[in-house]
Scaffold this motif. Structure first.
Motif, mmCIF file in Angstrom:
data_model
loop_
_atom_site.group_PDB
_atom_site.id
_atom_site.type_symbol
_atom_site.label_atom_id
_atom_site.label_comp_id
_atom_site.label_asym_id
_atom_site.label_seq_id
_atom_site.Cartn_x
_atom_site.Cartn_y
_atom_site.Cartn_z
ATOM 1 N N GLU A 58 0.848 -1.198 0.000
ATOM 2 C CA GLU A 58 0.000 0.000 0.000
ATOM 3 C C GLU A 58 0.881 1.245 0.000
ATOM 4 O OE1 GLU A 58 -4.048 -1.475 2.316
ATOM 5 O OE2 GLU A 58 -2.507 -0.383 3.419
ATOM 6 N N ASP A 59 0.259 2.370 -0.334
ATOM 7 C CA ASP A 59 0.970 3.640 -0.319
ATOM 8 C C ASP A 59 0.905 4.268 1.062
ATOM 9 O OD1 ASP A 59 0.060 4.836 -3.692
ATOM 10 O OD2 ASP A 59 1.254 3.117 -2.993
ATOM 11 N N PHE A 60 1.812 5.199 1.308
ATOM 12 C CA PHE A 60 1.887 5.886 2.599
ATOM 13 C C PHE A 60 2.250 7.346 2.368
ATOM 14 C CE2 PHE A 60 3.253 7.066 6.767
ATOM 15 C CZ PHE A 60 4.513 7.661 6.656
ATOM 16 N N THR A 61 1.611 8.235 3.131
ATOM 17 C CA THR A 61 1.937 9.654 3.045
ATOM 18 C C THR A 61 2.013 10.256 4.440
ATOM 19 O OG1 THR A 61 0.752 9.823 0.940
ATOM 20 C CG2 THR A 61 1.305 11.877 2.045
ATOM 21 N N THR A 62 3.013 11.064 4.674
ATOM 22 C CA THR A 62 3.116 11.830 5.908
ATOM 23 C C THR A 62 3.211 13.307 5.553
ATOM 24 O OG1 THR A 62 4.432 12.282 7.896
ATOM 25 C CG2 THR A 62 5.622 11.422 6.008
ATOM 26 N N TYR A 63 2.602 14.142 6.395
ATOM 27 C CA TYR A 63 2.496 15.561 6.112
ATOM 28 C C TYR A 63 3.161 16.377 7.209
ATOM 29 C CZ TYR A 63 -1.181 13.865 3.014
ATOM 30 O OH TYR A 63 -1.890 13.187 2.040
ATOM 31 N N PHE B 173 8.774 13.608 -2.639
ATOM 32 C CA PHE B 173 8.763 14.695 -1.671
ATOM 33 C C PHE B 173 8.206 15.942 -2.345
ATOM 34 C CE2 PHE B 173 11.551 12.555 1.374
ATOM 35 C CZ PHE B 173 12.209 11.645 0.561
ATOM 36 N N GLN B 174 7.343 16.659 -1.610
ATOM 37 C CA GLN B 174 6.783 17.896 -2.147
ATOM 38 C C GLN B 174 6.910 19.026 -1.145
ATOM 39 O OE1 GLN B 174 2.710 16.722 -3.281
ATOM 40 N NE2 GLN B 174 3.341 16.978 -5.401
ATOM 41 N N PHE B 175 7.119 20.208 -1.667
ATOM 42 C CA PHE B 175 7.118 21.430 -0.862
ATOM 43 C C PHE B 175 5.977 22.284 -1.386
ATOM 44 C CE2 PHE B 175 8.445 23.977 2.332
ATOM 45 C CZ PHE B 175 9.601 24.731 2.227
ATOM 46 N N LEU C 78 5.713 13.666 2.263
ATOM 47 C CA LEU C 78 6.522 12.546 1.786
ATOM 48 C C LEU C 78 5.561 11.419 1.448
ATOM 49 C CD1 LEU C 78 8.784 10.430 1.497
ATOM 50 C CD2 LEU C 78 8.962 10.407 3.989
ATOM 51 N N HIS C 79 5.602 10.948 0.227
ATOM 52 C CA HIS C 79 4.727 9.877 -0.228
ATOM 53 C C HIS C 79 5.582 8.684 -0.637
ATOM 54 C CE1 HIS C 79 1.159 8.057 -2.095
ATOM 55 N NE2 HIS C 79 1.963 7.688 -3.060
ATOM 56 N N ILE C 80 5.220 7.511 -0.118
ATOM 57 C CA ILE C 80 5.903 6.284 -0.503
ATOM 58 C C ILE C 80 4.923 5.414 -1.283
ATOM 59 C CG2 ILE C 80 7.160 4.240 0.250
ATOM 60 C CD1 ILE C 80 7.915 5.697 2.795
ATOM 61 N N THR C 81 5.308 5.042 -2.469
ATOM 62 C CA THR C 81 4.476 4.184 -3.314
ATOM 63 C C THR C 81 4.818 2.725 -3.064
ATOM 64 O OG1 THR C 81 4.445 5.910 -5.005
ATOM 65 C CG2 THR C 81 3.833 3.691 -5.697
ATOM 66 N N ASP D 14 10.777 -0.123 4.457
ATOM 67 C CA ASP D 14 10.355 1.260 4.695
ATOM 68 C C ASP D 14 9.993 1.517 6.154
ATOM 69 O OD1 ASP D 14 8.598 1.155 1.550
ATOM 70 O OD2 ASP D 14 10.614 1.931 1.967
ATOM 71 N N VAL D 15 9.982 0.469 6.959
ATOM 72 C CA VAL D 15 9.641 0.614 8.375
ATOM 73 C C VAL D 15 10.574 1.623 9.046
ATOM 74 C CG1 VAL D 15 9.747 -0.557 10.609
ATOM 75 C CG2 VAL D 15 8.601 -1.643 8.690
#
Lengths: 115, 109
Positions: free
Chosen positions: B17-22, B63-65, B74-77, B83-84
């Motif tokens: 699955e994908d993961f995103t942190t803001y 990564f986006q600004f 940060l988004h991980i596909t 990735d842990v």
């Protein structure tokens, strides 16, 4: 290229005792940082050196913590006397250039337990 | 003063699955760095973002600004067990990098 070296890796002391940590940064890195990382939190900057001069020590509890950087290379961080709340991982980092825009390389840390 | 919040604090995802942190700030940021810390390990530098709207990719990491330079992500596909760890945003404040509390990512096999 060797990374940032720290020793010891673990230390257990009783409150009111003293402890010292050692850091050897990456060769050629002028800037050295000491961080305190309490479990579950992000690293908190304690002190930053540029060569052997202090750039920022605003968050260093100076009544009990001290740090020095000998000849602009190795550094030691001392706690005297230790308190229970000093239990944390103490991370040393270095960067090639000065300034917060510089990529920081971290050492493995010293895990301190104060009982 | 500048307030920076990183969300979520914890995230459990199924492998693949994908993961995103803001990372959100109440004030404009001049730059922001991202670090990863594996369990029991030390922080490792991932990327630095400086320009408004900047997007950088590293394999499965994006990564986006933000345009207003007040937030970053940060988004991980297709997450993998490697990735842990805890992902920290570290914005620049008063010429110092300030680490947030991080997002702890746990991968379910």
């Amino acid at each position: 290229e060797a990374g940032v070296a720290q020793s010891p890796r673990y230390k257990i002391i009783e409150k009111r005792q003293s402890v010292a940590f050692w850091c050897n940064p990456i060769s050629g890195h002028a800037t050295l940082y000491w961080y305190q990382q309490i479990l579950g939190q992000g690293p908190k900057l304690l002190i930053q050196f540029q060569n052997n001069g202090v750039v920022d020590d605003s968050q260093l509890p100076k009544d009990r913590f001290s740090a020095e950087r000998l000849k602009g290379v190795d550094s030691t961080l001392k706690i005297q006397p230790a308190k229970l709340e000093d239990s944390a991982v103490y991370l040393c980092a270095s960067s090639l250039v000065q300034g917060a825009r510089a990529e920081q390389y971290f050492g493995p840390g010293t895990r301190l337990t104060v009982t | 003063g500048q307030q920076v919040m990183q969300i979520p604090q914890y995230q459990h995802v199924q492998e693949g699955e994908d993961f995103t942190t803001y990372c959100n700030s109440s004030t404009t940021l001049s730059n922001i760095q991202w670090y990863k810390q594996r369990p029991g390990g030390h922080p490792v530098f991932l990327i630095q973002l400086v320009k408004s709207g900047e997007v950088k990719k590293q394999k499965r990491l994006t990564f986006q600004f933000g345009e207003a330079k007040k937030n970053s992500s940060l988004h991980i596909t297709a997450t993998q067990t490697t990735d842990v760890g805890t992902y920290f945003c570290a914005p620049l404040r008063d010429d110092k990098i300030i680490f947030g509390k991080g997002t702890r990512l746990h991968i379910l096999p």
